[in-house]
Design a protein around this motif. Structure first.
Motif, PDB file in Angstrom:
ATOM      1  N   ILE A 276       0.850  -1.193   0.000  1.00  0.00           N
ATOM      2  CA  ILE A 276       0.000   0.000   0.000  1.00  0.00           C
ATOM      3  C   ILE A 276       0.896   1.256   0.000  1.00  0.00           C
ATOM      4  O   ILE A 276       1.942   1.296   0.650  1.00  0.00           O
ATOM      5  CB  ILE A 276      -0.940   0.009   1.221  1.00  0.00           C
ATOM      6  N   ASP A 277       0.491   2.227  -0.767  1.00  0.00           N
ATOM      7  CA  ASP A 277       1.156   3.548  -0.732  1.00  0.00           C
ATOM      8  C   ASP A 277       0.629   4.260   0.510  1.00  0.00           C
ATOM      9  O   ASP A 277      -0.565   4.606   0.570  1.00  0.00           O
ATOM     10  CB  ASP A 277       0.843   4.336  -2.007  1.00  0.00           C
ATOM     11  N   ASP A 278       1.495   4.396   1.551  1.00  0.00           N
ATOM     12  CA  ASP A 278       0.989   4.909   2.828  1.00  0.00           C
ATOM     13  C   ASP A 278       0.519   6.356   2.747  1.00  0.00           C
ATOM     14  O   ASP A 278      -0.115   6.874   3.658  1.00  0.00           O
ATOM     15  CB  ASP A 278       2.042   4.749   3.923  1.00  0.00           C
ATOM     16  N   THR A 279       0.829   7.029   1.639  1.00  0.00           N
ATOM     17  CA  THR A 279       0.378   8.419   1.494  1.00  0.00           C
ATOM     18  C   THR A 279      -0.926   8.500   0.729  1.00  0.00           C
ATOM     19  O   THR A 279      -1.872   9.198   1.128  1.00  0.00           O
ATOM     20  CB  THR A 279       1.443   9.259   0.785  1.00  0.00           C
ATOM     21  N   THR A 280      -1.001   7.748  -0.389  1.00  0.00           N
ATOM     22  CA  THR A 280      -2.204   7.827  -1.246  1.00  0.00           C
ATOM     23  C   THR A 280      -3.243   6.790  -0.879  1.00  0.00           C
ATOM     24  O   THR A 280      -4.419   6.935  -1.235  1.00  0.00           O
ATOM     25  CB  THR A 280      -1.812   7.646  -2.719  1.00  0.00           C
ATOM     26  N   GLY A 281      -2.810   5.674  -0.210  1.00  0.00           N
ATOM     27  CA  GLY A 281      -3.747   4.590   0.113  1.00  0.00           C
ATOM     28  C   GLY A 281      -3.966   3.618  -1.018  1.00  0.00           C
ATOM     29  O   GLY A 281      -4.847   2.744  -0.934  1.00  0.00           O
ATOM     30  N   ASP A 282      -3.214   3.729  -2.107  1.00  0.00           N
ATOM     31  CA  ASP A 282      -3.371   2.796  -3.233  1.00  0.00           C
ATOM     32  C   ASP A 282      -2.798   1.416  -2.875  1.00  0.00           C
ATOM     33  O   ASP A 282      -1.665   1.312  -2.363  1.00  0.00           O
ATOM     34  CB  ASP A 282      -2.662   3.335  -4.461  1.00  0.00           C
ATOM     35  N   ILE A 283      -3.585   0.373  -3.149  1.00  0.00           N
ATOM     36  CA  ILE A 283      -3.170  -1.018  -2.876  1.00  0.00           C
ATOM     37  C   ILE A 283      -2.860  -1.699  -4.202  1.00  0.00           C
ATOM     38  O   ILE A 283      -3.647  -1.625  -5.155  1.00  0.00           O
ATOM     39  CB  ILE A 283      -4.259  -1.794  -2.123  1.00  0.00           C
ATOM     40  N   HIS A 284      -1.722  -2.381  -4.250  1.00  0.00           N
ATOM     41  CA  HIS A 284      -1.320  -3.140  -5.443  1.00  0.00           C
ATOM     42  C   HIS A 284      -0.947  -4.578  -5.048  1.00  0.00           C
ATOM     43  O   HIS A 284      -0.513  -4.824  -3.919  1.00  0.00           O
ATOM     44  CB  HIS A 284      -0.119  -2.488  -6.137  1.00  0.00           C
ATOM     45  N   SER A 285      -1.132  -5.481  -6.007  1.00  0.00           N
ATOM     46  CA  SER A 285      -0.687  -6.887  -5.847  1.00  0.00           C
ATOM     47  C   SER A 285       0.614  -7.044  -6.610  1.00  0.00           C
ATOM     48  O   SER A 285       0.681  -6.746  -7.809  1.00  0.00           O
ATOM     49  CB  SER A 285      -1.743  -7.868  -6.373  1.00  0.00           C
ATOM     50  N   THR A 286       1.627  -7.558  -5.925  1.00  0.00           N
ATOM     51  CA  THR A 286       2.955  -7.662  -6.544  1.00  0.00           C
ATOM     52  C   THR A 286       3.239  -9.037  -7.133  1.00  0.00           C
ATOM     53  O   THR A 286       4.257  -9.219  -7.788  1.00  0.00           O
ATOM     54  CB  THR A 286       4.028  -7.348  -5.501  1.00  0.00           C
ATOM     55  N   LYS A 287       2.370 -10.004  -6.882  1.00  0.00           N
ATOM     56  CA  LYS A 287       2.621 -11.380  -7.351  1.00  0.00           C
ATOM     57  C   LYS A 287       1.399 -11.900  -8.100  1.00  0.00           C
ATOM     58  O   LYS A 287       0.278 -11.432  -7.901  1.00  0.00           O
ATOM     59  CB  LYS A 287       2.935 -12.299  -6.181  1.00  0.00           C
ATOM     60  N   SER A 288       1.694 -12.865  -8.958  1.00  0.00           N
ATOM     61  CA  SER A 288       0.607 -13.561  -9.665  1.00  0.00           C
ATOM     62  C   SER A 288      -0.035 -14.554  -8.711  1.00  0.00           C
ATOM     63  O   SER A 288       0.648 -15.406  -8.118  1.00  0.00           O
ATOM     64  CB  SER A 288       1.155 -14.292 -10.896  1.00  0.00           C
TER      65      SER A 288
END
Length: 575
Positions: free
Chosen positions: A103-115
Motif C-alpha cells: 500500500i502507498d501509505d500516502t495515497t492509500g493505493d493497494i497493489h498486488s505484486t505477485k501472480s
C-alpha cells in the motif's frame, strides 16, 4: 477483475462511521468514496453516515494469474481526514501484507505484486488503518476487509478415475447404460462458466453415446455381437465454458468389453464323419473324439453329447469332456471284424445353459452322422473252452490219451494252430501234447495216492504268426484203481484178564486202505486158516459169524476179495 476506487472504499466508509462515534472527533473523519458523496453549493463534500453500531465489510477483488510487468492495482483507501497534505498515513496488515499486497501509505493505493492462483488460495484477510503521521495516533480504528482472488478459466476439466475398464452384455438393447464418467474442474463453479462441463464422445461412435450433462455412456446400436467384435475403446471429452469455443477440455479412455450371452448354438464342422476302430479295442476304452464348435464362451458354450440313433447305439457310448468340450466315444461291447465290419451312429451336441431371450436364434443343438469302420486285427487263436478238466486212471501205461484241447484262428485267414505245454512246473513233465492235434498223453505212470490232481497250461500259436499266443488251463484228475491192500490201523498188543467171562469183547481191530472210498472200506476180518486154532478166542467180523481165533495171529481181508496177494500176515500175537 480490477477494482475501481469507488467500489473498494464502500466497506471502509461504514467502518469509519463507527470510528467517528467512538472517537467523537469534531471534524468529519472518514474514508472518502466518490459515489457516497454529496456536492454542496459551498463546494464542500459531505459523507453520509449511518448511526449503526459495528460495521459490515465488502470485498476487494484481484484477478488471478496476472502476468503484466507492473503490479496489479487492487483498490484505494482514503480517509476524510486526509486533506492531501501527507499528514495521514495508511497502514495495511494481515495475510500477504507487505509481500503480496503493498500500500502507498500516502495515497492509500493497494497493489498486488505477485501472480495469484485462486485454486491455491481463494481470498486474503487484511486490516486497514489510518494514523496521524506526526503523532502516530490512529485517526480511525482498524477495520478488516477481504481481497478475493477473481477466477479466470485456467483449469481444464480432469477425469480423476480414468482410464476405465467396463463390461456390458452383448445383444443389449440400444440405450443400455454402460458407465457414468465424471470430470472435475478446479475453477470457481459460482463464477461464470469456467467450471461448467459438457461431455462429448470423440471416439466410439456409432456404437456408443454419452449424455452431455451427466456423462452417462450408453449403447447406441441394437444387438451388438461379441462374436463380431468384442473390445471397444471409447474416448470421452469434458469441456468447460459449457462447451463453447475457447473452453478448456480434458479426455479419458473407456475400454468397453462385450460379455458373452448364449446367442450361438453349437455346430459340427461336418455332417458326416468316419472313425477307424480296431477289433482288438478293449471294452471301456476311449476309441475316438468328436467336437461341435460354439462361438460363445464360458458356460454359454457348455454342451453335452448323446447318441440318438444308429445300429451301434448298444455297442458304443459317448460322454462329454467338460474341459475340452469334446465328445469321448467309448466301447461298450467287444468288436468282431468277422461278424460286423461297420457301425453307424447319429450323434447330437446340445447346449446345457439356455437363455430363453434368444430362443428365436435356436435350436441350440446340432447333429452329425458317424460311421465306424471296424479294423481287422490278426488275433491269437481262440480255445473252444475257457478251461478244460480231463480224467485218467492211475497206473495207466505211458502214452495213454488223457484228452484233447482245440483252438482255432478267429481271423478269416484261418491259419493252422500248434500246441505246446508250458514246462514251468515239475508236474508239467508228466504229460505231452501233440503239436498238431492238441491231444494230451501221459509221459509217466501216475499214482493217485501220491498226486491226485495236475494243473498244466497249454499254449496255442498260429503257424503264420508264432508271436500271437493263447493260453488255457487244463486240470487233470487221476482216477483211483484198487491197487493197495488194507492195513491194520496199528500194531496190537492185547492183554486179557484170566477171569474174563466167555463171550466178553476184549479188543476191537480196525484197518485202513490208501485207495479211494469206492475201492477201500468196507473190510472183512477173518482168522488165518493156515495157523492152528485157539479155542479160547474167537474173531467176530462186522458182517460174518464168529470163528475160532488163530493161535496168536490175526489177519484182515477186504470184503469180497480173497487170495494171498491181499493178505498182510503181520498181526501181533494174541496173549
Amino acid at each position: 477483475m480490477k477494482i475501481t476506487s469507488t467500489s473498494c472504499i464502500c466497506p471502509v466508509l461504514v467502518c469509519l462511521c463507527f470510528v467517528q462515534r467512538c472517537y467523537g472527533t469534531a471534524h468529519h473523519s472518514s474514508i472518502k468514496v466518490t459515489r457516497n458523496q454529496t456536492k454542496h453549493t459551498e463546494g464542500e463534500t459531505e459523507v453520509h453516515h449511518r448511526p449503526k453500531r459495528g460495521w459490515v465489510w465488502n470485498q476487494f477483488f484481484v484477478l488471478e494469474e496476472h502476468m503484466g510487468p507492473d503490479p496489479q492495482y487492487v483498490g484505494k483507501l482514503h480517509s476524510n481526514s486526509d486533506k492531501g497534505d501527507g499528514s495521514v498515513k495508511y497502514i495495511l496488515t494481515g495475510e500477504g501484507a507487505g509481500t503480496i499486497f503493498i500500500i502507498d501509505d500516502t495515497t492509500g493505493d493497494i497493489h498486488s505484486t505477485k501472480s495469484l492462483d485462486r485454486e491455491q488460495k481463494t481470498h486474503y484477510v487484511l486490516h486497514a488503518q489510518a494514523i496521524d503521521r506526526r503523532t502516530n495516533k490512529p485517526l480511525e480504528p482498524e477495520s478488516e476487509f477481504i481481497i478475493k482472488v477473481q477466477d479466470i478459466n485456467d483449469n481444464a476439466p480432469k477425469f480423476t478415475d480414468g482410464p476405465y475398464i467396463v463390461t456390458v452384455p452383448e445383444m443389449s438393447d440400444m440405450g443400455t447404460s454402460v458407465l457414468q464418467v465424471t470430470a472435475t474442474d478446479a475453477d470457481d463453479p459460482t463464477y461464470g462458466n469456467s467450471a461448467r462441463v459438457v461431455y462429448s464422445i470423440l471416439q466410439g461412435q456409432p456404437y456408443f453415446s454419452v449424455d452431455p450433462k451427466t456423462g452417462v455412456i450408453r449403447t447406441a446400436l441394437h444387438n451388438m455381437d461379441r462374436e463380431a467384435r468384442e473390445h471397444y475403446s471409447v474416448v470421452i471429452q469434458a469441456k468447460d465454458m459449457a462447451g463453447q469455443v475457447g473452453g478448456l477440455s480434458g479426455s479419458t479412455t473407456v475400454n468397453i468389453t462385450l460379455t458373452d450371452v448364449n446367442d450361438n448354438p453349437p455346430r459340427f464342422p461336418q455332417k458326416h464323419y468316419q472313425l477307424y476302430v480296431p477289433e482288438s479295442a478293449q471294452v471301456g476304452s476311449a476309441v475316438g473324439k468328436i467336437k461341435a464348435n460354439d462361438a460363445d464362451t464360458g458356460s454359454n458354450a457348455d454342451m453335452t453329447y448323446s447318441i440318438t440313433n444308429g445300429d451301434g447305439i448298444g455297442v458304443f457310448s459317448i460322454s462329454t469332456d467338460k474341459d475340452t468340450r469334446e465328445g469321448i466315444l467309448s466301447l461298450k461291447k467287444p468288436l468282431n471284424y468277422e461278424k460286423k465290419k461297420s457301425y453307424t451312429l447319429n450323434i447330437e451336441g446340445a447346449n446345457t445353459h439356455l437363455d430363453f431371450r434368444f430362443s428365436h436364434l435356436g435350436p441350440f443343438k446340432d447333429a452329425t452322422m458317424l460311421k465306424i469302420i471296424v479294423g481287422d486285427v490278426d488275433e491269437p487263436p481262440h480255445f473252444s473252452m475257457p478251461s478244460y478238466v480231463m480224467d485218467v486212471y492211475e497206473n495207466a501205461k505211458v502214452g495213454t490219451i488223457v484228452g484233447t484241447v482245440l483252438a482255432q484262428d478267429p481271423d478269416s485267414a484261418n491259419s493252422l494252430v500248434r500246441y505246446f505245454i508250458n514246462r514251468s512246473a515239475e508236474e508239467d513233465r508228466f504229460f505231452n501234447i501233440d503239436a498238431n492235434t492238441g491231444t494230451i498223453k501221459t509221459s509217466k505212470v501216475l499214482d493217485r495216492e501220491e498226486t491226485p490232481w495236475y494243473n498244466i497250461t497249454v499254449t496255442a500259436s498260429e503257424n503264420d504268426n508264432p508271436g500271437l499266443l493263447s493260453h488255457v488251463s487244463v486240470g487233470i484228475r487221476v482216477l483211483d484203481v484198487n491197487d493197495n491192500p488194507p492195513e491194520l490201523a496199528r500194531e496190537y498188543d492185547i492183554v486179557v484178564c484170566e477171569n474174563s467171562k466167555p463171550g466178553q469183547v476184549i479188543h476191537t481191530i480196525t484197518a485202513t486202505d490208501k485207495d479211494d472210498f469206492a475201492n477201500g472200506p468196507r473190510f472183512n476180518f477173518f482168522l488165518d486158516e493156515r495157523l492152528p486154532t485157539n479155542p479160547n478166542f474167537t474173531l467176530k467180523d462186522n458182517e460174518a459169524a464168529a470163528a475160532p481165533s488163530p493161535s496168536g495171529f490175526v489177519h484182515a481181508r477186504e470184503m469180497g476179495v480173497c487170495g494171498p496177494a491181499m493178505q498182510k500176515p503181520s498181526c501181533p500175537p494174541l496173549v
